[in-house]
Design a protein around this motif. Structure first.
Motif, PDB file in Angstrom:
ATOM      1  N   UNK A 180      61.090  54.477  40.765  1.00 39.88           N
ATOM      2  CA  UNK A 180      61.387  55.629  41.606  1.00 39.88           C
ATOM      3  C   UNK A 180      61.302  55.191  43.058  1.00 39.88           C
ATOM      4  N   UNK A 181      62.313  55.561  43.847  1.00 37.67           N
ATOM      5  CA  UNK A 181      62.415  55.194  45.260  1.00 37.67           C
ATOM      6  C   UNK A 181      62.316  56.471  46.090  1.00 37.67           C
ATOM      7  N   UNK A 182      61.530  56.400  47.193  1.00 35.68           N
ATOM      8  CA  UNK A 182      61.369  57.601  48.014  1.00 35.68           C
ATOM      9  C   UNK A 182      62.461  57.689  49.067  1.00 35.68           C
ATOM     10  N   UNK A 183      62.365  58.724  49.918  1.00 36.94           N
ATOM     11  CA  UNK A 183      63.416  58.995  50.898  1.00 36.94           C
ATOM     12  C   UNK A 183      63.532  57.886  51.953  1.00 36.94           C
ATOM     13  N   UNK A 184      62.471  57.092  52.125  1.00 38.82           N
ATOM     14  CA  UNK A 184      62.503  56.000  53.094  1.00 38.82           C
ATOM     15  C   UNK A 184      62.974  54.692  52.485  1.00 38.82           C
ATOM     16  N   UNK A 185      63.389  54.712  51.232  1.00 40.29           N
ATOM     17  CA  UNK A 185      63.853  53.504  50.582  1.00 40.29           C
ATOM     18  C   UNK A 185      62.743  52.629  50.062  1.00 40.29           C
ATOM     19  N   UNK A 186      61.507  53.184  49.957  1.00 42.53           N
ATOM     20  CA  UNK A 186      60.362  52.417  49.474  1.00 42.53           C
ATOM     21  C   UNK A 186      60.077  52.786  48.018  1.00 42.53           C
ATOM     22  N   UNK A 187      59.580  51.817  47.270  1.00 41.75           N
ATOM     23  CA  UNK A 187      59.242  52.041  45.871  1.00 41.75           C
ATOM     24  C   UNK A 187      57.982  52.901  45.795  1.00 41.75           C
ATOM     25  N   UNK A 188      58.069  54.004  45.034  1.00 44.76           N
ATOM     26  CA  UNK A 188      56.891  54.868  44.866  1.00 44.76           C
ATOM     27  C   UNK A 188      56.314  54.777  43.455  1.00 44.76           C
ATOM     28  N   UNK A 189      57.120  54.417  42.458  1.00 47.33           N
ATOM     29  CA  UNK A 189      56.639  54.265  41.086  1.00 47.33           C
ATOM     30  C   UNK A 189      57.308  53.035  40.480  1.00 47.33           C
ATOM     31  N   UNK A 190      56.525  52.229  39.795  1.00 49.93           N
ATOM     32  CA  UNK A 190      57.000  50.951  39.266  1.00 49.93           C
ATOM     33  C   UNK A 190      56.408  50.795  37.872  1.00 49.93           C
ATOM     34  N   UNK A 191      57.245  50.810  36.855  1.00 44.52           N
ATOM     35  CA  UNK A 191      56.744  50.801  35.486  1.00 44.52           C
ATOM     36  C   UNK A 191      56.408  49.381  35.036  1.00 44.52           C
ATOM     37  N   UNK A 192      55.728  49.293  33.892  1.00 43.90           N
ATOM     38  CA  UNK A 192      55.419  47.984  33.315  1.00 43.90           C
ATOM     39  C   UNK A 192      56.699  47.237  32.971  1.00 43.90           C
ATOM     40  N   UNK A 193      57.715  47.983  32.518  1.00 47.42           N
ATOM     41  CA  UNK A 193      58.990  47.337  32.225  1.00 47.42           C
ATOM     42  C   UNK A 193      59.620  46.738  33.460  1.00 47.42           C
ATOM     43  N   UNK A 194      59.451  47.352  34.621  1.00 49.09           N
ATOM     44  CA  UNK A 194      59.967  46.792  35.865  1.00 49.09           C
ATOM     45  C   UNK A 194      59.230  45.501  36.210  1.00 49.09           C
ATOM     46  N   UNK A 195      57.917  45.488  35.950  1.00 51.24           N
ATOM     47  CA  UNK A 195      57.168  44.247  36.195  1.00 51.24           C
ATOM     48  C   UNK A 195      57.688  43.114  35.323  1.00 51.24           C
ATOM     49  N   UNK A 196      57.958  43.412  34.054  1.00 52.65           N
ATOM     50  CA  UNK A 196      58.438  42.360  33.157  1.00 52.65           C
ATOM     51  C   UNK A 196      59.836  41.875  33.536  1.00 52.65           C
TER      52      UNK A 196
END
Length: 817
Positions: free
Chosen positions: A29-45
């Motif tokens: 999930x990316x916020x209005x400023x273009x920064x990552x706000x949520x990063x799942x375990x699948x994204x880490x892998x």
């Protein structure tokens, strides 16, 4: 993947197949400023960056979705930009404030995070959803590894090259709820509100699919490669080419404590959801909601509600403030018994000051987390409770306060605490607590609304049930009403006693079919109609016919049973008509026997086209008539004949008073198991009026008869030892008889005096036109007679029957001996 098997079907093999394909997904999930706000375990892998490294970092540094991200603030190319892009093309991209207005998808090759630029590149399939609504979240990204899709599932190079991500309407594909169910599970530390909003927009903008050709779409669902619950066998994937390969479990999935924690919390919430809301009783719901948190989630739970919610009133207005009184309605804990009882008693009302965490929770509507209650905080909280020291109870504990909300209005809050020897509440617990409170708030609001509707129906029904006088002319009355025990118990049962001319009394009992506000309102309409027609001296059978016509005009679903009886204490008889109601019981004073009166039953009013018949029954002084609704005698699973027999037996039981007789019936029949309907019971002791308390004369239609009428009345009252009533009685009789002889046509004028608790005078003539009270001027010689009667009599009235009318008035007996 076919739901009926445990193997993956290569999508290219079955043209047009819509079987769901399960592949590991990265969710970001990316916020209005273009920064990552949520990063799942699948994204880490997939991308190689840990959550700590990714959250708060520019999404353009990590993700290949250049067309869907805000523009780089420096205007330069995005790092790790796509080396190759295959997808739906720029026609799906429309810039809107730096974000795409539509869902986009693509395929890119990039270097994973932390690897050298010359290393192997990832072949990534991605989908991007713009998010709208409140909050800072503006983009949801789903991504999958196309290389693993090819290697692990056996797609050849030709098939793999034809794979591209796309979208399809969820209505075109089977089981769209898969994504709706799985997405919140893989977004840790996310509240239920945002998860629900994301899922709704994903389904609205398009379901993620893999496209192999224009005609071949495979819906994508997340697949983590671990069993859904401990103990279930792991799925094995059968790979058709180039050689059989066992399913590859994502690296670290079995040790993924975060996923296990999320799964555990979801199971807890599912169990809570199935365990609360079993009753619409507000008190029971409060106990269920509070007890659900202990001991699995917390060691202490205390629920506080606003006064309007607890009282079952309307929806609370506006947010609470420092003056809002909260009631502690239930406490649950697993400490030693009695430890909390004196310090935080149930039922206490309290307004929480602004500097407390409780006020912060109820005013903002957001959870408040205190990992450990410090000594300073415990002293501050304890200081708000006079003469009670909370510090030994709350010091060192972990504190979580969650709001109980419905329709964005705070109904109250729940205080959750863990002992110092348990892990402190963390951000994931805050999310779990918020979801627990959201479900509890919904259940509590349902119970509150039900309680409110019950209170409205109770008030409506109570206002419509009559305040029956215990003494009527020639009879004594006793009544009982018991509300039903089932949901929506307010119904249309009613009883009534109506005073009629000639010292007669109408006895009515009825039962509107159904329950709830509609039945109570219909009961009010029918009762009013019966009262109106009864005072017009409508005969019983005709009254039921008129009531039947009225019910059909009111609507197709207006059905009711009704029993209408007129008791004449002078003649000593009952005139009865029945519309589908259970028959009354008559208890004979002579021998104490009881019997069900055999009446023509008729059909319920509202059926239409069914005749009603009336029956006369002779009664003796002291006989008792018992009328009730079927809720007293009818029990599910039992023959109604058994209930009627029990009614006859209990009605004949000797009793010291009418109230005792009613209580005897209720005790005998209401204790039978299975009664759920409401009950109306009316009992009348038919005392009659002795012959020597009734005097009747016939007067000629001659003005000279007025003087005779005065003389007859005087003599009768003196014989009854009522000299104090003579003067007023002579005046009123003179006025009424004068009008009668003036307008009588030919038949004699009738005069009757009846002595009961008051003196009843009736004057009957053969002019059917009812008299009207006039406003006489100073010079008028007539028109004041009825004004005098209205001023001096306790009650007066007039009724017409056939070609005759009767004017009557009552005079109170003062100082009777």
């Amino acid at each position: 993947m076919d739901r009926g098997s445990e193997r993956d079907t290569p999508p290219g093999r079955d043209t047009g197949s819509t079987a769901a394909g399960r592949i590991p997904l990265a969710v970001v999930v990316v916020d209005r400023d273009g920064l990552v706000s949520h990063w799942s375990s699948g994204a880490r892998r997939l991308f190689g960056a840990s959550r700590e490294d990714a959250v708060g970092r520019a999404a353009a540094d990590l993700l290949p979705v250049s067309g869907a991200l805000p523009e780089d603030p420096h205007g330069g190319p995005m790092p790790d930009a796509c080396a190759q892009y295959d997808g739906p093309g720029p026609d799906l991209e429309a810039s809107l404030g730096g974000h795409t207005a539509y869902a986009t998808a693509g395929r890119a090759r990039l270097v994973p995070h932390g690897r050298a630029q010359g290393g192997d590149r990832l072949d990534v399939l991605w989908w991007a959803y713009p998010l709208v609504g409140p909050g800072s979240s503006r983009l949801l990204v789903l991504a999958a590894d196309a290389t693993r899709l090819r290697d692990e599932r056996g797609y050849d190079d030709e098939t793999a090259e034809r794979i591209s991500p796309g979208f399809a309407r969820h209505t075109e594909l089977p089981a769209p709820d898969d994504l709706e169910r799985r997405l919140p599970e893989i977004l840790p530390n996310m509240g239920p509100g945002l998860s629900g909003r994301i899922v709704s927009q994903v389904l609205e903008l398009g379901y993620p699919v893999l496209e192999f050709s224009q005609f071949d779409r495979v819906p994508v669902t997340p697949y983590w490669g671990v069993p859904r619950r401990p103990g279930r066998p792991r799925h094995q994937a059968v790979v058709p080419r180039p050689r059989p390969v066992a399913a590859v479990i994502p690296e670290g999935a079995e040790q993924d404590l975060e996923y296990a924690a999320v799964r555990e919390r979801l199971e807890f919430l599912n169990e809570v959801s199935s365990g609360i809301g079993s009753s619409l009783d507000l008190g029971e719901t409060i106990r269920e909601v509070t007890s659900a948190a202990v001991p699995r989630f917390a060691d202490f739970a205390g629920t506080h509600l606003r006064a309007a919610v607890l009282a079952g009133e309307g929806f609370p207005d506006g947010p609470p403030d420092a003056s809002t009184v909260m009631f502690r309605v239930w406490v649950e804990h697993n400490d030693e018994p009695g430890r909390w009882d004196d310090t935080v008693p149930v039922g206490e009302a309290f307004a929480f000051p602004e500097h407390t965490p409780f006020y912060k929770c109820m005013s903002t509507g957001e959870p408040v987390l205190v990992p450990r209650v410090t000594e300073e905080l415990s002293e501050r909280i304890s200081g708000e409770f006079e003469k009670r020291d909370l510090r030994p109870l709350i010091g060192g504990r972990s504190l979580l306060i969650v709001p109980l909300k419905a329709r964005n209005v705070v109904l109250g809050f729940m205080v959750l605490m863990r002992r110092p020897d348990r892990p402190a509440f963390d951000d994931m617990d805050r999310t779990t607590g918020a979801e627990l409170a959201a479900r509890a708030g919904l259940v509590l609001d349902n119970a509150r609304m039900y309680t409110y509707q019950e209170n409205v129906a109770d008030t409506l029904q109570d206002s419509m049930l009559p305040q029956v006088s215990p003494r009527m002319a020639g009879c004594d009355i006793a009544t009982r009403y018991l509300p039903g025990t089932r949901l929506g118990r307010i119904g249309g049962d009613w009883f009534d006693t109506i005073k009629l001319p000639g010292s007669r009394t109408a006895l009515v009992v009825g039962d509107v079919m159904g329950h709830g506000l509609n039945s109570a309102a219909m009961m009010g309409q029918l009762r009013t109609a019966v009262q109106t027609m009864a005072t017009m001296e409508t005969p019983p059978a005709q009254l039921l016919r008129n009531l039947d016509d009225l019910a059909r005009r009111l609507g197709d679903n207006y059905l009711a049973t009704c029993l209408y009886a007129v008791y004449d204490p002078i003649r000593g008889d009952l005139h009865l008509a029945n519309a589908g109601h259970i028959p009354p019981v008559l208890v004979r004073a002579e021998d104490g026997s009881s019997e069900l009166l055999e009446l023509p039953t008729g059909a319920p009013v509202g059926v239409g086209g069914v005749p009603f018949e009336a029956t006369r029954v002779e009664v003796a002084p002291g006989d008792r008539l018992v009328l009730c609704t079927d809720g007293l005698v009818e029990v599910r699973g039992s023959d109604i004949g058994e209930g009627l027999a029990a009614l006859c037996e209990s009605a004949a039981h000797p009793a010291a008073s009418m109230d005792d007789a009613c209580d005897t019936i209720i005790r005998a029949l209401n204790t039978r198991g299975g009664r759920k309907d409401d009950v109306a019971l009316l009992m009348a002791r038919l005392n009659g009026i002795p012959d020597d308390h009734v005097a009747e004369w016939r007067l000629d239609a001659d003005p000279r008869e007025v003087a005779r009428a005065r003389r007859l009345v005087r003599e009768r009252l003196l014989s009854w030892a009522l000299p104090q009533a003579v003067e007023t009685a002579e005046l009123l009789v003179s006025e009424v008889v004068t009008n009668a002889v003036r307008y009588a046509v030919s038949d004699p004028v009738g005069l009757r005096v009846v002595r009961t608790d008051a003196l009843l005078f009736e004057v009957t003539d053969d002019e059917p036109g009812l008299p009207a009270m006039l406003s006489a001027g100073p010079g008028d010689e007539s028109g004041r007679g009825l004004s005098v009667v209205s001023r001096l009599a306790r009650e007066w009235g007039a009724s017409a029957s056939g070609h005759r009318k009767t004017v009557w008035f009552e005079q109170a007996i003062v100082g009777r001996g």
